[in-house]
Write a protein that holds these residues in place. Structure first.
Motif, PDB file in Angstrom:
ATOM      1  N   TYR A  30       0.846  -1.200   0.000  1.00 22.79           N
ATOM      2  CA  TYR A  30       0.000   0.000   0.000  1.00 22.79           C
ATOM      3  C   TYR A  30       0.884   1.253   0.000  1.00 22.79           C
ATOM      4  O   TYR A  30       1.953   1.290   0.623  1.00 22.79           O
ATOM      5  N   ILE A  58       8.406   7.977  -5.170  1.00 17.93           N
ATOM      6  CA  ILE A  58       7.997   7.474  -6.488  1.00 17.93           C
ATOM      7  C   ILE A  58       6.719   8.191  -6.927  1.00 17.93           C
ATOM      8  O   ILE A  58       5.794   8.363  -6.130  1.00 17.93           O
ATOM      9  N   ALA A 112      11.472   9.287  -9.947  1.00 13.16           N
ATOM     10  CA  ALA A 112      11.126   7.864 -10.068  1.00 13.16           C
ATOM     11  C   ALA A 112       9.683   7.748 -10.540  1.00 13.16           C
ATOM     12  O   ALA A 112       8.785   8.381  -9.973  1.00 13.16           O
ATOM     13  N   SER A 136       5.725   3.758   0.480  1.00 11.93           N
ATOM     14  CA  SER A 136       4.963   2.737   1.190  1.00 11.93           C
ATOM     15  C   SER A 136       4.290   3.386   2.408  1.00 11.93           C
ATOM     16  O   SER A 136       4.848   4.284   3.039  1.00 11.93           O
ATOM     17  N   ARG A 188      17.236  -1.014  -6.480  1.00  7.46           N
ATOM     18  CA  ARG A 188      16.584  -1.770  -5.400  1.00  7.46           C
ATOM     19  C   ARG A 188      15.990  -3.033  -6.019  1.00  7.46           C
ATOM     20  O   ARG A 188      15.238  -2.937  -6.982  1.00  7.46           O
TER      21      ARG A 188
HETATM   22  O1  TXA Z   1       6.326  -0.843  -4.817  1.00 11.14           O
HETATM   23  C1  TXA Z   1       6.693   0.300  -4.529  1.00 11.14           C
HETATM   24  O2  TXA Z   1       7.662   0.830  -5.079  1.00 11.14           O
HETATM   25  C2  TXA Z   1       5.881   1.023  -3.465  1.00 11.14           C
HETATM   26  C3  TXA Z   1       4.484   1.279  -4.001  1.00 11.14           C
HETATM   27  C4  TXA Z   1       3.653   2.118  -3.064  1.00 11.14           C
HETATM   28  O3  TXA Z   1       4.559   1.862  -5.261  1.00 11.14           O
HETATM   29  N1  TXA Z   1       6.523   2.256  -3.105  1.00 11.14           N
HETATM   30  C5  TXA Z   1       7.665   2.284  -2.384  1.00 11.14           C
HETATM   31  O4  TXA Z   1       8.070   3.555  -2.062  1.00 11.14           O
HETATM   32  O5  TXA Z   1       8.270   1.281  -2.027  1.00 11.14           O
HETATM   33  P1  TXA Z   1       9.205   3.855  -0.969  1.00 11.14           P
HETATM   34  O6  TXA Z   1       9.235   5.319  -0.877  1.00 11.14           O
HETATM   35  O7  TXA Z   1       8.940   3.088   0.249  1.00 11.14           O
HETATM   36  O8  TXA Z   1      10.506   3.355  -1.698  1.00 11.14           O
HETATM   37  C6  TXA Z   1      10.930   4.047  -2.861  1.00 11.14           C
HETATM   38  C7  TXA Z   1      12.378   3.778  -3.133  1.00 11.14           C
HETATM   39  C8  TXA Z   1      13.253   4.362  -2.038  1.00 11.14           C
HETATM   40  O9  TXA Z   1      14.349   3.470  -1.815  1.00 11.14           O
HETATM   41  C9  TXA Z   1      13.731   5.666  -2.689  1.00 11.14           C
HETATM   42  O10 TXA Z   1      14.978   6.093  -2.172  1.00 11.14           O
HETATM   43  C10 TXA Z   1      13.822   5.259  -4.138  1.00 11.14           C
HETATM   44  O11 TXA Z   1      12.720   4.423  -4.364  1.00 11.14           O
HETATM   45  N2  TXA Z   1      13.742   6.435  -5.019  1.00 11.14           N
HETATM   46  C11 TXA Z   1      12.679   7.245  -5.228  1.00 11.14           C
HETATM   47  N3  TXA Z   1      13.006   8.261  -6.038  1.00 11.14           N
HETATM   48  C12 TXA Z   1      14.291   8.077  -6.396  1.00 11.14           C
HETATM   49  C13 TXA Z   1      15.213   8.799  -7.195  1.00 11.14           C
HETATM   50  N4  TXA Z   1      14.863   9.922  -7.822  1.00 11.14           N
HETATM   51  N5  TXA Z   1      16.483   8.329  -7.293  1.00 11.14           N
HETATM   52  C14 TXA Z   1      16.852   7.194  -6.662  1.00 11.14           C
HETATM   53  N6  TXA Z   1      16.028   6.467  -5.871  1.00 11.14           N
HETATM   54  C15 TXA Z   1      14.765   6.905  -5.742  1.00 11.14           C
END
Ligand code: TXA
Ligand code: MG
Length: 320
Positions: A30, A58, A112, A136, A188
């Motif tokens: 979620y 994201i 992202a 998340s 990741r």
């Molecule tokens: O499955 C998923 O990806 C879930 C669902 C809700 O879409 N979202 C998720 O978001 O896991 P979060 O914020 O828990 O993890 C996002 C990951 C983090 O490790 C963040 O650092 C990385 O994506 N990330 C986001 N934007 C980035 C960017 N511009 N450059 C590098 N890493 C990024």
């Protein structure tokens, strides 16, 4: 604040249009969503999660044709991967456009983007035309939520609405990829396996510890962590070493346990990694709440979805 839980896309859309946060279902976990183009609403995500400002978010969209609205350049490989796997558990980190608020990118020059595979959330994205920023929906550092109730347990009273789409079908976060000097890199591991990525981009690389290479700021060593300690290793040895403590046990397959434990969670009765991924975060939450002093856990086979499961277990076990 009253937190309502329901299946109304129209109600979710109305709250988001008012600049409020809504928890949304995806196939992975979620998300805690806000209108990505509303900088104040985006800042609220960081406040509710207790998320450090250096960790970017994201942005979720409904179709690959949206990528070019928010990314300055989109490599052909993105469209090839999206054609095969989106909607699905893959996130593309690309050079950002200026319309994306700084809070989303943590001040960086990339954004992202991902197309989540859940009918309610796709309908929400399509009907509003709004890109949704969503991490998340857990307090920063804690276990990710895979049911509406997991979200309610922790964010109840802090957000107006949870869009209930049932249990997540993948159960582990998306695989995050980027391009560095033309090469596709995994930032990741997640619900889309390296083997699947390789079937479209054979040269895909998994990141090393090379500090010159881009990394995902959210990949902190301690993450997905229960409140009680979690130890990862050989279960026979761990059970012997911790005999006398109140133990919560996490095994990949069914297992005859030689001593009494408070709770035993089995990730898959048949040794299936997809089932293990779907079970993982729910099992960790139940073990965290079972009254044990410690969780003893084992790694799963290191291939397919097992790579991402082991990554989560490793971080759940890390020193905080
Ligand atoms: O499955 C998923 O990806 C879930 C669902 C809700 O879409 N979202 C998720 O978001 O896991 P979060 O914020 O828990 O993890 C996002 C990951 C983090 O490790 C963040 O650092 C990385 O994506 N990330 C986001 N934007 C980035 C960017 N511009 N450059 C590098 N890493 C990024
Ligand atoms: Mg997260």
């Amino acid at each position: 604040m009253e937190t309502r839980v329901g299946q109304s896309v129209a109600e979710a859309a109305a709250w988001l249009q008012q600049g409020r946060l809504v928890a949304i279902p995806t196939e992975t976990v979620y998300g805690l969503a806000a209108n990505a183009l509303d900088a104040d609403a985006v800042l609220d995500i960081f406040a509710v999660k207790g998320r450090p400002a250096f960790n970017p978010l994201i942005v979720h969209v409904h179709d690959a044709t949206e990528f070019a609205r928010y990314a300055e350049t989109v490599p052909d490989e993105v469209y090839q991967l999206a054609a095969r796997f989106s909607p699905g558990p893959i996130t593309f980190v690309l050079p950002r456009k200026a319309c994306i608020p700084d809070a989303i990118t943590a001040g960086g020059d990339t954004v992202a983007l991902r197309i989540p595979n859940h009918p309610l959330t796709l309908e929400l994205l399509r009907s509003t035309g709004m890109p949704l920023a969503a991490p998340s929906a857990n307090p920063s550092g804690y276990i990710s939520p895979v049911t509406a109730n997991h979200v309610l347990d922790q964010l109840g009273g802090r957000i107006p609405y949870i869009l209930d789409g049932g249990p997540c079908s993948v159960g582990i976060e998306s695989t995050v990829v980027t391009w560095h000097e033309g090469r596709c890199l995994v930032l990741r591991t997640g619900g889309l396996t390296i083997e699947e990525l390789r079937s479209v981009v054979p040269t895909v690389e998994t990141t090393s510890d090379d500090p010159a290479q881009p990394r995902s700021p959210g990949q902190l060593t301690s993450h997905y962590a229960p409140r009680i300690p979690l130890v990862l290793g050989n279960l026979d040895e761990l059970l012997e070493r911790h005999a006398g403590q109140r133990i919560g046990l996490l095994s990949f397959r069914p297992l005859a346990v030689p001593i009494a434990v408070v709770r035993h969670e089995v990730l898959s009765t048949t040794g299936d990694l997809g089932e293990a991924a779907r079970s993982l975060f729910g099992a960790l939450r139940r073990l965290d709440a079972c009254g044990a002093d410690i969780i003893l856990a084992e790694r799963v086979p290191e291939h397919g979805l097992g790579v991402a499961i082991n990554d989560r277990l490793q971080r759940a076990a890390a020193e905080r």
